[in-house]
Each structure stands twice: as C-alpha cells, then as structure tokens.
Design an enzyme around this catalytic site. Sequence first.
Site, short mmCIF file in Angstrom:
data_model
loop_
_atom_site.label_atom_id
_atom_site.label_comp_id
_atom_site.label_asym_id
_atom_site.label_seq_id
_atom_site.Cartn_x
_atom_site.Cartn_y
_atom_site.Cartn_z
N LYS A 80 0.86 -1.19 0.00
CA LYS A 80 0.00 0.00 0.00
C LYS A 80 0.89 1.23 0.00
O LYS A 80 2.00 1.22 0.56
CB LYS A 80 -0.89 0.03 1.24
CG LYS A 80 -2.14 0.86 1.08
CD LYS A 80 -3.19 0.15 0.26
CE LYS A 80 -4.49 0.95 0.23
NZ LYS A 80 -5.57 0.22 -0.44
N GLY A 179 -20.83 6.41 4.29
CA GLY A 179 -19.93 6.80 3.21
C GLY A 179 -20.48 6.42 1.85
O GLY A 179 -20.68 5.25 1.57
N VAL A 180 -20.71 7.43 1.01
CA VAL A 180 -21.22 7.17 -0.34
C VAL A 180 -20.26 7.74 -1.37
O VAL A 180 -20.65 8.43 -2.30
CB VAL A 180 -22.66 7.70 -0.54
CG1 VAL A 180 -23.65 6.89 0.25
CG2 VAL A 180 -22.76 9.18 -0.18
N GLY A 181 -18.97 7.44 -1.18
CA GLY A 181 -17.98 7.72 -2.22
C GLY A 181 -18.23 6.74 -3.34
O GLY A 181 -19.32 6.20 -3.49
N VAL A 183 -17.39 3.50 -3.99
CA VAL A 183 -17.88 2.16 -3.64
C VAL A 183 -19.23 2.25 -2.94
O VAL A 183 -20.16 1.52 -3.28
CB VAL A 183 -16.86 1.42 -2.76
CG1 VAL A 183 -17.44 0.10 -2.26
CG2 VAL A 183 -15.57 1.16 -3.54
#
Length: 358
Positions: A80, A179-181, A183
């Site tokens: 990462k 979270g609605v980024g 994905v």
Amino acid sequence: MTLFDSPAFEGHEGVHSFYDEKTGLKTIIAVHSTARGPAAGGCRMWPYPTAAAALDDALRLSRAMSYKNAMADLELGGGKSVIIGDARTMKTPALFEAFGRAVEALGGRYWTAEDVGVSPTDLSYARKETRYVAGLEGHPAASGDPSPVTAEGVFRGVRLAVRRALKRDLDGVTVAIQGVGHVGAYLADKLHAAGAKLILTDVNEQALAEVAARTGAQIVAPGAIFEAEADVFAPCALGGAVNESTLPKLKAKVIAGGANNQLSDPAVGRAVFERGMLYAPDYVINGGGIINVAAEIRALERGEAFDPTWVDAKLVGLTQTLEQVLDRSIAEGRPTHEVANEMAKARIEAAVAAKLAA
C-alpha cells in the site's frame, strides 16, 4: 516506539519513504509480503496529522492487502502507498509523476492503483514514470475504475451475510451505509435495485444528496448512522468505524461494508461476535477491486486483453471463501475475523514454503 515494535509492522518485507522537494511529495510505500507475487495495493492521499499516523495507516493497509489478495486467491502479495497531503488542494501532475518515480524505484516489487483521494487521472501521470500502475483506461488490458467491481463483491457479501444471519433476502432489509464515495454509491444503487431500504450518511453533502435522490434513502448526520434502526451496518468510509464507542450503539445484526480495517482492534471483533452480530471480514468481501486490478496486471504481463470472465470467476470464488469463513466461525465458535486471519496467513505461509522448496 520504533517501526519494528509497531503492532502494525507484523513482518513487513519493506517500508519505503520518498520525498520530492520540488513537488512537495511525501509518500510511504509499505510492502508487507511478496510471497504470492508482487505486492499490489492502492495509493491513498490523505491529510494525515502526523507522519506517524501516515506510517501506521500504510502498515495496516498493506497487511490487509496481503490478506485480501490471499483470500481472493490472487498471485499477488500485499502492499500500500500513502501520500501525505490534502487531495482537494495539493494535487498536481508533477506530484504524481514524482510518485511514479518512487514506485519505479522498487523495480516491480509493488504495483499501485487508485484509492481514497486518488483518481485514474492522477495515476495517469504516475504512469509516465513507471509501468507498475493499474486501474487505468485507454489500452486493451485496461480495467478502468475498480470501484464498481468492489461494490459488486460487497453486494454479494452483504446478500450472503443477510441470508445467513436473518434467513431472508435483501428485499425489505434496511441497510445503513456510512460513506457514499465511489464504492458506497455503487453499493447503494445495487442494494436499492434489490429492494433494500437505505439510510445514508457522508461528509460530502452533494454526493449524499445525489445518491439519496435516486435511491429514496433517508439521510442522517454522520454520528447518527451508528444508532440507525437498521438490519445491516455497511461501513464504506475510512477504517476503525466499529470501535469501543460505536459498537454499543449499533442495532444491526450484520456488519458488512466496503471500508478497509473496519474493526478498530481485534478485541472489538470478539465483542461483535459475543453480541451475536455477524461480521463479514472486510478484506474478504471488498476484494472485488483488487481482483479487477489483478486482471489488468495479468493481462499486461501476458500482453493480452482484459478478461472480464476471469474477474467474475474470481468474484464467485470470493463469495465461496466468505461462506467458508462463516461456516468455520459457527463450527469452531470463533469470531469471523479470527477465522479469516488464520486462513489468510495459512495461504501466505504455504506460498513462502513453496518458494523455499523450489
């Protein structure tokens, strides 16, 4: 505490820091394992408060990628990269070109792709300096944005977890998505199409409003998502969402989402199990994106075109692996995260043993 004493270090093969004075790039590339193949994992850009916080995140995410790639049965190890900086104000083409040179310096031991705060466009500049970039567009092997495939894997995982824990399908089930980024938004669309009722939160009010408008979802404040009257809690933001403070508030029977490192620590995972909640280990169900990236790497290395049927076959296998984790958890009376960690480590150790025997 030194790097080697960090609980997140856990046998990393290499931890590399790069600084470019001209562009201001400060990046850490952590390579946890190359036992199964070259390390692969996305690049995250985030305004970390300290370099120590960035290092800790890189180590935890890198280790999770080793486990994720092993559980997805990919010929990839785990790595990462993190870039310290505000993605809203500090991005420049030159900065990502410098990042590309950092990746190239590792000589193919690490492949990068997009993650939080980084887009395919950003990485197209890195691609000018290194070939070890995946998740791009415009060539026969290109896989494009991996977010839809990540969401598909999470959707299948949520559906399986609901069937196992609630003995029903998704129609009428209430899912609270944090979270609605990319994905989270794709997951919301898939759940809505399957008949689920949605409760959403996000710090990005515009994205939140757009997803809610097309799915009929209820919007709540970020802190209120933990107390939502929901059957499923789906963390799709940053890590540590399930912790000592938030767990007592959760009413959901299932925890299954797209975020990495959802449990703040292993003790919280055991507490989830003791409360009778079903946790779908994050690095098992959110492996769709890296499967997509692996298909691109595979195609690039072989000089072939991207093969979506290979991706779908791996997604099927991913769901089967999740089922094995759930079966063992019940049979052995152990938390799912402990079972999954044991399975992932066994696969990595088997690869190490095979290399030594070769």
